[in-house]
Scaffold this motif. Structure first.
Motif, PDB file in Angstrom:
ATOM      1  N   LEU A  60      22.094   6.195  -0.485  1.00  0.00           N
ATOM      2  CA  LEU A  60      23.492   5.895  -0.809  1.00  0.00           C
ATOM      3  C   LEU A  60      23.793   4.430  -0.503  1.00  0.00           C
ATOM      4  N   LYS A  61      23.388   3.959   0.661  1.00  0.00           N
ATOM      5  CA  LYS A  61      23.624   2.561   1.032  1.00  0.00           C
ATOM      6  C   LYS A  61      22.917   1.610   0.056  1.00  0.00           C
ATOM      7  N   PHE A  62      21.717   1.976  -0.370  1.00  0.00           N
ATOM      8  CA  PHE A  62      20.976   1.168  -1.333  1.00  0.00           C
ATOM      9  C   PHE A  62      21.728   1.120  -2.663  1.00  0.00           C
ATOM     10  N   GLY A  63      22.208   2.286  -3.100  1.00  0.00           N
ATOM     11  CA  GLY A  63      22.982   2.343  -4.346  1.00  0.00           C
ATOM     12  C   GLY A  63      24.234   1.493  -4.276  1.00  0.00           C
ATOM     13  N   LEU A  64      24.917   1.515  -3.149  1.00  0.00           N
ATOM     14  CA  LEU A  64      26.111   0.673  -2.971  1.00  0.00           C
ATOM     15  C   LEU A  64      25.741  -0.804  -3.018  1.00  0.00           C
ATOM     16  N   MET A  65      24.662  -1.154  -2.353  1.00  0.00           N
ATOM     17  CA  MET A  65      24.209  -2.543  -2.327  1.00  0.00           C
ATOM     18  C   MET A  65      23.848  -3.022  -3.739  1.00  0.00           C
ATOM     19  N   GLN A  66      23.258  -2.132  -4.526  1.00  0.00           N
ATOM     20  CA  GLN A  66      22.845  -2.471  -5.887  1.00  0.00           C
ATOM     21  C   GLN A  66      23.989  -2.325  -6.904  1.00  0.00           C
ATOM     22  N   LYS A  67      25.134  -1.840  -6.418  1.00  0.00           N
ATOM     23  CA  LYS A  67      26.299  -1.576  -7.286  1.00  0.00           C
ATOM     24  C   LYS A  67      25.936  -0.622  -8.428  1.00  0.00           C
ATOM     25  N   ASN A  68      25.183   0.417  -8.067  1.00  0.00           N
ATOM     26  CA  ASN A  68      24.699   1.408  -9.017  1.00  0.00           C
ATOM     27  C   ASN A  68      25.545   2.672  -8.855  1.00  0.00           C
ATOM     28  N   SER A  69      26.569   2.826  -9.675  1.00  0.00           N
ATOM     29  CA  SER A  69      27.501   3.943  -9.528  1.00  0.00           C
ATOM     30  C   SER A  69      26.828   5.298  -9.741  1.00  0.00           C
ATOM     31  N   LYS A  70      25.848   5.370 -10.629  1.00  0.00           N
ATOM     32  CA  LYS A  70      25.129   6.636 -10.843  1.00  0.00           C
ATOM     33  C   LYS A  70      24.403   7.048  -9.574  1.00  0.00           C
ATOM     34  N   GLU A  71      23.747   6.104  -8.922  1.00  0.00           N
ATOM     35  CA  GLU A  71      23.026   6.403  -7.687  1.00  0.00           C
ATOM     36  C   GLU A  71      23.995   6.789  -6.573  1.00  0.00           C
ATOM     37  N   VAL A  72      25.090   6.068  -6.462  1.00  0.00           N
ATOM     38  CA  VAL A  72      26.083   6.357  -5.424  1.00  0.00           C
ATOM     39  C   VAL A  72      26.628   7.773  -5.596  1.00  0.00           C
ATOM     40  N   PHE A  73      27.051   8.111  -6.801  1.00  0.00           N
ATOM     41  CA  PHE A  73      27.584   9.451  -7.055  1.00  0.00           C
ATOM     42  C   PHE A  73      26.530  10.520  -6.794  1.00  0.00           C
ATOM     43  N   GLY A  74      25.304  10.272  -7.267  1.00  0.00           N
ATOM     44  CA  GLY A  74      24.220  11.224  -7.073  1.00  0.00           C
ATOM     45  C   GLY A  74      23.898  11.436  -5.602  1.00  0.00           C
ATOM     46  N   GLN A  75      23.952  10.376  -4.829  1.00  0.00           N
ATOM     47  CA  GLN A  75      23.648  10.499  -3.399  1.00  0.00           C
ATOM     48  C   GLN A  75      24.775  11.192  -2.638  1.00  0.00           C
ATOM     49  N   ILE A  76      25.990  11.006  -3.044  1.00  0.00           N
ATOM     50  CA  ILE A  76      27.099  11.725  -2.400  1.00  0.00           C
ATOM     51  C   ILE A  76      26.900  13.227  -2.566  1.00  0.00           C
ATOM     52  N   ILE A  77      26.556  13.642  -3.773  1.00  0.00           N
ATOM     53  CA  ILE A  77      26.297  15.069  -4.028  1.00  0.00           C
ATOM     54  C   ILE A  77      25.126  15.549  -3.164  1.00  0.00           C
ATOM     55  N   ARG A  78      24.064  14.773  -3.122  1.00  0.00           N
ATOM     56  CA  ARG A  78      22.882  15.160  -2.351  1.00  0.00           C
ATOM     57  C   ARG A  78      23.184  15.213  -0.854  1.00  0.00           C
ATOM     58  N   LEU A  79      24.017  14.323  -0.376  1.00  0.00           N
ATOM     59  CA  LEU A  79      24.397  14.350   1.042  1.00  0.00           C
ATOM     60  C   LEU A  79      25.182  15.615   1.383  1.00  0.00           C
ATOM     61  N   LEU A  80      25.952  16.100   0.439  1.00  0.00           N
ATOM     62  CA  LEU A  80      26.753  17.299   0.682  1.00  0.00           C
ATOM     63  C   LEU A  80      25.906  18.569   0.772  1.00  0.00           C
ATOM     64  N   VAL A  81      24.796  18.609   0.053  1.00  0.00           N
ATOM     65  CA  VAL A  81      23.995  19.847   0.013  1.00  0.00           C
ATOM     66  C   VAL A  81      22.598  19.731   0.593  1.00  0.00           C
ATOM     67  N   GLY A  82      22.067  18.515   0.693  1.00  0.00           N
ATOM     68  CA  GLY A  82      20.665  18.339   1.075  1.00  0.00           C
ATOM     69  C   GLY A  82      20.294  18.896   2.433  1.00  0.00           C
ATOM     70  N   GLY A  83      21.062  18.566   3.454  1.00  0.00           N
ATOM     71  CA  GLY A  83      20.738  19.034   4.802  1.00  0.00           C
ATOM     72  C   GLY A  83      20.740  20.545   4.914  1.00  0.00           C
ATOM     73  N   TRP A  84      21.719  21.158   4.310  1.00  0.00           N
ATOM     74  CA  TRP A  84      21.803  22.629   4.337  1.00  0.00           C
ATOM     75  C   TRP A  84      20.608  23.252   3.627  1.00  0.00           C
ATOM     76  N   LYS A  85      20.248  22.696   2.475  1.00  0.00           N
ATOM     77  CA  LYS A  85      19.102  23.226   1.729  1.00  0.00           C
ATOM     78  C   LYS A  85      17.815  23.084   2.545  1.00  0.00           C
ATOM     79  N   SER A  86      17.695  21.995   3.310  1.00  0.00           N
ATOM     80  CA  SER A  86      16.529  21.809   4.172  1.00  0.00           C
ATOM     81  C   SER A  86      16.499  22.865   5.258  1.00  0.00           C
ATOM     82  N   PHE A  87      17.638  23.080   5.879  1.00  0.00           N
ATOM     83  CA  PHE A  87      17.736  24.024   6.986  1.00  0.00           C
ATOM     84  C   PHE A  87      17.255  25.414   6.586  1.00  0.00           C
ATOM     85  N   ILE A  88      17.598  25.849   5.371  1.00  0.00           N
ATOM     86  CA  ILE A  88      17.192  27.184   4.919  1.00  0.00           C
ATOM     87  C   ILE A  88      15.888  27.159   4.114  1.00  0.00           C
TER      88      ILE A  88
END
Length: 120
Positions: A60-88
């Motif tokens: 997400l930080k890399f996407g912000l630095m690169q001003k890549n809105s697709k990456e930023v949006f994609g990483q926000i979604i992944r941050l919301l679900v990624g940790g939980w998916k790992s846990f299970i």
């Protein structure tokens, strides 16, 4: 169902080696190679909530630095679900974690990383 809490020592070492390489290359403004090591960290850490989330945070930080809105949006979604998916233990093995690939797409794991997964 297996729950993942803590990354194995040898995987943690490899994970942080990739993060370290990412940061070194980022400081040198070698963005394509820095990103490559961030993707590798994602593959190694994606089955563990803390490491998985941290890889996506750096993406997400890399996407912000690169001003890549697709990456930023994609990483926000992944941050919301990624940790939980790992846990299970429900992650698409080998997925490199960037917004340029589908969330649930399994991918071929590089041979050196695959060997780590088969080390006890």
């Amino acid at each position: 169902m297996r729950l993942n809490f803590k990354i194995k020592k040898h995987l943690k070492y490899a994970y942080y080696k990739e993060i370290s390489r990412y940061k070194e290359l980022l400081a040198k403004e070698d963005y394509p190679n820095a990103w490559h090591h961030l993707e590798r960290s994602h593959i190694i850490g994606q089955s563990y909530p803390i490491e998985h989330t941290y890889s996506h945070w750096l993406m997400l930080k890399f996407g912000l630095m690169q001003k890549n809105s697709k990456e930023v949006f994609g990483q926000i979604i992944r941050l919301l679900v990624g940790g939980w998916k790992s846990f299970i233990n429900h992650v698409p093995i080998g997925n490199i974690g960037g917004a340029n690939v589908p969330l649930l797409k399994r991918m071929i794991i590089p041979e050196d990383i695959n060997a780590l997964f088969h080390t006890k």
